[in-house]
Design a protein around this motif. Structure first.
Motif, PDB file in Angstrom:
ATOM      1  N   THR A  24       0.823  -1.208   0.000  1.00  0.00           N
ATOM      2  CA  THR A  24       0.000   0.000   0.000  1.00  0.00           C
ATOM      3  C   THR A  24       0.856   1.256   0.000  1.00  0.00           C
ATOM      4  O   THR A  24       2.022   1.251   0.381  1.00  0.00           O
ATOM      5  CB  THR A  24      -0.923   0.048   1.231  1.00  0.00           C
ATOM      6  N   GLY A  25       0.229   2.360  -0.398  1.00  0.00           N
ATOM      7  CA  GLY A  25       0.919   3.641  -0.355  1.00  0.00           C
ATOM      8  C   GLY A  25       1.286   4.048   1.050  1.00  0.00           C
ATOM      9  O   GLY A  25       2.313   4.701   1.273  1.00  0.00           O
ATOM     10  N   MET A  26       0.459   3.683   2.034  1.00  0.00           N
ATOM     11  CA  MET A  26       0.736   4.071   3.412  1.00  0.00           C
ATOM     12  C   MET A  26       2.016   3.404   3.921  1.00  0.00           C
ATOM     13  O   MET A  26       2.857   4.036   4.571  1.00  0.00           O
ATOM     14  CB  MET A  26      -0.446   3.696   4.311  1.00  0.00           C
ATOM     15  N   ILE A  27       2.183   2.117   3.613  1.00  0.00           N
ATOM     16  CA  ILE A  27       3.398   1.418   4.029  1.00  0.00           C
ATOM     17  C   ILE A  27       4.607   1.967   3.271  1.00  0.00           C
ATOM     18  O   ILE A  27       5.687   2.164   3.852  1.00  0.00           O
ATOM     19  CB  ILE A  27       3.266  -0.096   3.809  1.00  0.00           C
ATOM     20  N   ALA A  28       4.431   2.228   1.976  1.00  0.00           N
ATOM     21  CA  ALA A  28       5.527   2.788   1.184  1.00  0.00           C
ATOM     22  C   ALA A  28       5.978   4.124   1.757  1.00  0.00           C
ATOM     23  O   ALA A  28       7.181   4.408   1.843  1.00  0.00           O
ATOM     24  CB  ALA A  28       5.091   2.951  -0.269  1.00  0.00           C
ATOM     25  N   ASP A  29       5.025   4.955   2.175  1.00  0.00           N
ATOM     26  CA  ASP A  29       5.375   6.254   2.752  1.00  0.00           C
ATOM     27  C   ASP A  29       6.156   6.083   4.056  1.00  0.00           C
ATOM     28  O   ASP A  29       7.159   6.773   4.279  1.00  0.00           O
ATOM     29  CB  ASP A  29       4.112   7.076   3.007  1.00  0.00           C
ATOM     30  N   ASP A  68      15.039  -6.497  -2.075  1.00  0.00           N
ATOM     31  CA  ASP A  68      15.767  -6.874  -0.857  1.00  0.00           C
ATOM     32  C   ASP A  68      14.808  -7.122   0.302  1.00  0.00           C
ATOM     33  O   ASP A  68      15.096  -7.890   1.210  1.00  0.00           O
ATOM     34  CB  ASP A  68      16.751  -5.757  -0.463  1.00  0.00           C
ATOM     35  N   LEU A  69      13.673  -6.430   0.261  1.00  0.00           N
ATOM     36  CA  LEU A  69      12.700  -6.519   1.348  1.00  0.00           C
ATOM     37  C   LEU A  69      11.313  -6.220   0.797  1.00  0.00           C
ATOM     38  O   LEU A  69      11.134  -5.271   0.025  1.00  0.00           O
ATOM     39  CB  LEU A  69      13.055  -5.507   2.447  1.00  0.00           C
ATOM     40  N   VAL A  70      10.330  -7.035   1.184  1.00  0.00           N
ATOM     41  CA  VAL A  70       8.933  -6.820   0.797  1.00  0.00           C
ATOM     42  C   VAL A  70       8.123  -6.565   2.064  1.00  0.00           C
ATOM     43  O   VAL A  70       8.167  -7.362   3.007  1.00  0.00           O
ATOM     44  CB  VAL A  70       8.365  -8.041   0.041  1.00  0.00           C
ATOM     45  N   LEU A  71       7.404  -5.446   2.075  1.00  0.00           N
ATOM     46  CA  LEU A  71       6.567  -5.093   3.216  1.00  0.00           C
ATOM     47  C   LEU A  71       5.103  -5.140   2.798  1.00  0.00           C
ATOM     48  O   LEU A  71       4.698  -4.480   1.837  1.00  0.00           O
ATOM     49  CB  LEU A  71       6.906  -3.673   3.714  1.00  0.00           C
ATOM     50  N   TRP A  72       4.328  -5.931   3.512  1.00  0.00           N
ATOM     51  CA  TRP A  72       2.880  -5.946   3.280  1.00  0.00           C
ATOM     52  C   TRP A  72       2.185  -5.703   4.592  1.00  0.00           C
ATOM     53  O   TRP A  72       2.801  -5.715   5.662  1.00  0.00           O
ATOM     54  CB  TRP A  72       2.428  -7.230   2.598  1.00  0.00           C
ATOM     55  N   HIS A  73       0.896  -5.446   4.533  1.00  0.00           N
ATOM     56  CA  HIS A  73       0.159  -5.010   5.717  1.00  0.00           C
ATOM     57  C   HIS A  73      -0.225  -6.169   6.623  1.00  0.00           C
ATOM     58  O   HIS A  73       0.078  -6.174   7.813  1.00  0.00           O
ATOM     59  CB  HIS A  73      -1.099  -4.253   5.282  1.00  0.00           C
ATOM     60  N   GLY A  74      -0.898  -7.169   6.049  1.00  0.00           N
ATOM     61  CA  GLY A  74      -1.415  -8.257   6.876  1.00  0.00           C
ATOM     62  C   GLY A  74      -2.791  -7.923   7.423  1.00  0.00           C
ATOM     63  O   GLY A  74      -3.486  -7.026   6.935  1.00  0.00           O
ATOM     64  N   PHE A  85       2.204 -14.285  -0.678  1.00  0.00           N
ATOM     65  CA  PHE A  85       3.205 -13.815   0.288  1.00  0.00           C
ATOM     66  C   PHE A  85       3.762 -14.962   1.127  1.00  0.00           C
ATOM     67  O   PHE A  85       4.962 -15.006   1.419  1.00  0.00           O
ATOM     68  CB  PHE A  85       2.616 -12.736   1.196  1.00  0.00           C
ATOM     69  N   HIS A  86       2.922 -15.885   1.517  1.00  0.00           N
ATOM     70  CA  HIS A  86       3.401 -17.016   2.316  1.00  0.00           C
ATOM     71  C   HIS A  86       4.340 -17.898   1.499  1.00  0.00           C
ATOM     72  O   HIS A  86       5.272 -18.491   2.043  1.00  0.00           O
ATOM     73  CB  HIS A  86       2.214 -17.817   2.849  1.00  0.00           C
ATOM     74  N   VAL A  94      10.216 -11.121   3.741  1.00  0.00           N
ATOM     75  CA  VAL A  94       8.854 -10.590   3.618  1.00  0.00           C
ATOM     76  C   VAL A  94       8.319 -10.330   5.022  1.00  0.00           C
ATOM     77  O   VAL A  94       8.366 -11.214   5.879  1.00  0.00           O
ATOM     78  CB  VAL A  94       7.941 -11.600   2.881  1.00  0.00           C
ATOM     79  N   VAL A  95       7.811  -9.113   5.256  1.00  0.00           N
ATOM     80  CA  VAL A  95       7.340  -8.742   6.597  1.00  0.00           C
ATOM     81  C   VAL A  95       5.935  -8.159   6.511  1.00  0.00           C
ATOM     82  O   VAL A  95       5.688  -7.219   5.742  1.00  0.00           O
ATOM     83  CB  VAL A  95       8.278  -7.708   7.258  1.00  0.00           C
ATOM     84  N   ALA A  96       5.007  -8.697   7.298  1.00  0.00           N
ATOM     85  CA  ALA A  96       3.651  -8.144   7.430  1.00  0.00           C
ATOM     86  C   ALA A  96       3.670  -7.168   8.609  1.00  0.00           C
ATOM     87  O   ALA A  96       3.628  -7.575   9.767  1.00  0.00           O
ATOM     88  CB  ALA A  96       2.639  -9.260   7.660  1.00  0.00           C
ATOM     89  N   VAL A  97       3.731  -5.882   8.326  1.00  0.00           N
ATOM     90  CA  VAL A  97       4.064  -4.895   9.349  1.00  0.00           C
ATOM     91  C   VAL A  97       2.956  -4.631  10.370  1.00  0.00           C
ATOM     92  O   VAL A  97       3.214  -4.062  11.431  1.00  0.00           O
ATOM     93  CB  VAL A  97       4.490  -3.561   8.703  1.00  0.00           C
ATOM     94  N   ALA A  98       1.714  -5.017  10.076  1.00  0.00           N
ATOM     95  CA  ALA A  98       0.632  -4.785  11.037  1.00  0.00           C
ATOM     96  C   ALA A  98       0.264  -6.028  11.835  1.00  0.00           C
ATOM     97  O   ALA A  98      -0.508  -5.942  12.793  1.00  0.00           O
ATOM     98  CB  ALA A  98      -0.615  -4.251  10.327  1.00  0.00           C
ATOM     99  N   GLU A  99       0.810  -7.174  11.453  1.00  0.00           N
ATOM    100  CA  GLU A  99       0.442  -8.426  12.125  1.00  0.00           C
ATOM    101  C   GLU A  99       0.894  -8.462  13.585  1.00  0.00           C
ATOM    102  O   GLU A  99       0.302  -9.138  14.413  1.00  0.00           O
ATOM    103  CB  GLU A  99       1.032  -9.623  11.385  1.00  0.00           C
TER     104      GLU A  99
END
Length: 309
Positions: A24-29, A68-74, A85-86, A94-99
């Motif tokens: 998402t744009g929010m995570i990218a920001d 190098d790194l993938v960030l998703w919300h979860g 993603f799994h 790969v990191v789910a930053v809200a989980e």
């Protein structure tokens, strides 16, 4: 024969930027704010894109497998991409930053008993925790830049504290009987919880849930009986259901207007203030306050709304 010497911190910092992909744009920001010059960030979902329904494209897959790194919300936000993603996390970081958010701070999901409302970016108090998770992920990916990430995160969190204070001020001025926020889908629950608004969505937490005629009828009757005069559309969701409410209320002799367009699941246009997390929330807070009877600065907290960066 040349020997390979250990890389110093200065050499590490001189490396090419980390290649990050965020859903998402929010995570990218958040990644750009914390990472600064140390990162090169690609957001998969741009303005107006609904993450609940988004599926990865072929170019997305290429970008993520090379990152190098993938960030998703979860939290089941990217519901159509979870299996991907799994699978990807067996090959890439790969990191789910809200989980990792404390579950006692989360709202239950209206469609799934074992899941939670993913819209945590709607309140900066919760988003600060996500920023912390982004900082942690970047630090693990590039330990030599830990001090840079910490300093950048501290500055960004200070801006979020200012946003919390601004929202608390302007939204507290909305008259009590006007504090009803009716939108296309139930994305504003955390916002309502933090700022004392009753939140109603035509659709549920996910835009994949259907709004039946009974639901439309119930909300029309509520608009009329409670004399609610403004409803809101969302930038990433069709306004069809909200306009049906307005037409239904008009048929009963009650005039309802659109109080404004809010950013729910996506930020504003790239290169604008509203295309940042700070601007997205500033816009929402200011628009809601002014539409529902308060007086907030037309250009928001720092005078940047609709004025670019």
């Amino acid at each position: 024969m040349l020997l390979a010497l250990p890389m110093t911190a200065a050499q590490a910092l001189a490396e090419a930027p980390l290649k990050l992909v965020a859903t998402t744009g929010m995570i990218a920001d958040a990644a750009r704010q914390v990472g600064g010059a140390e990162v090169e960030v690609k957001a998969l979902m741009g303005p107006g894109v609904d993450p609940h329904a988004y599926r990865q494209t072929r170019s997305d897959i290429v970008a993520m497998t090379r990152a190098d790194l993938v960030l998703w919300h979860g939290l089941y936000l990217e519901a159509q991409m979870e299996d991907f993603f799994h699978d990807l996390e067996r090959k890439r970081t790969v990191v789910a930053v809200a989980e990792g958010l404390p579950k006692d701070l989360l709202r239950g999901h209206d469609d799934y008993a074992d899941k939670f409302d993913p819209h945590v970016w709607m309140t900066p108090a919760l988003w600060k925790l996500v920023v912390g998770e982004v900082q942690k992920a970047l630090t693990q990916a590039r330990p030599a830049a830990a001090e840079v990430f910490a300093a950048n995160a501290k500055a960004h969190l200070a801006d979020l504290d200012r946003l919390i204070a601004y929202g608390g001020d302007v939204l507290s001025k909305v008259p009590e009987n006007n504090r009803v926020l009716l939108t296309a889908h139930d994305a504003f629950g955390y916002f309502g919880r933090d700022y004392g608004f009753e939140v109603l969505g035509v659709q549920g937490i996910s835009t994949q849930s259907e709004a039946g005629l009974n639901r439309i009828g119930e909300l029309v009757n509520l608009l009329v009986s409670r004399d609610i005069k403004a409803v809101f559309v969302e930038s990433s969701v069709s306004d069809r259901s909200v306009r049906a409410l307005i037409e239904g209320a008009a048929a009963q002799g009650h005039v309802v207007s659109i109080g404004g367009e809010l950013f729910s699941d996506a930020m504003g246009a790239d290169g604008t203030y509203e295309g940042t997390y700070l601007g997205m929330l500033d816009h929402n807070m200011t628009t809601i306050a002014n539409a529902l009877g308060a007086e907030a600065p037309a250009r928001g907290m720092d005078g940047k709304l609709s004025a670019g960066l």
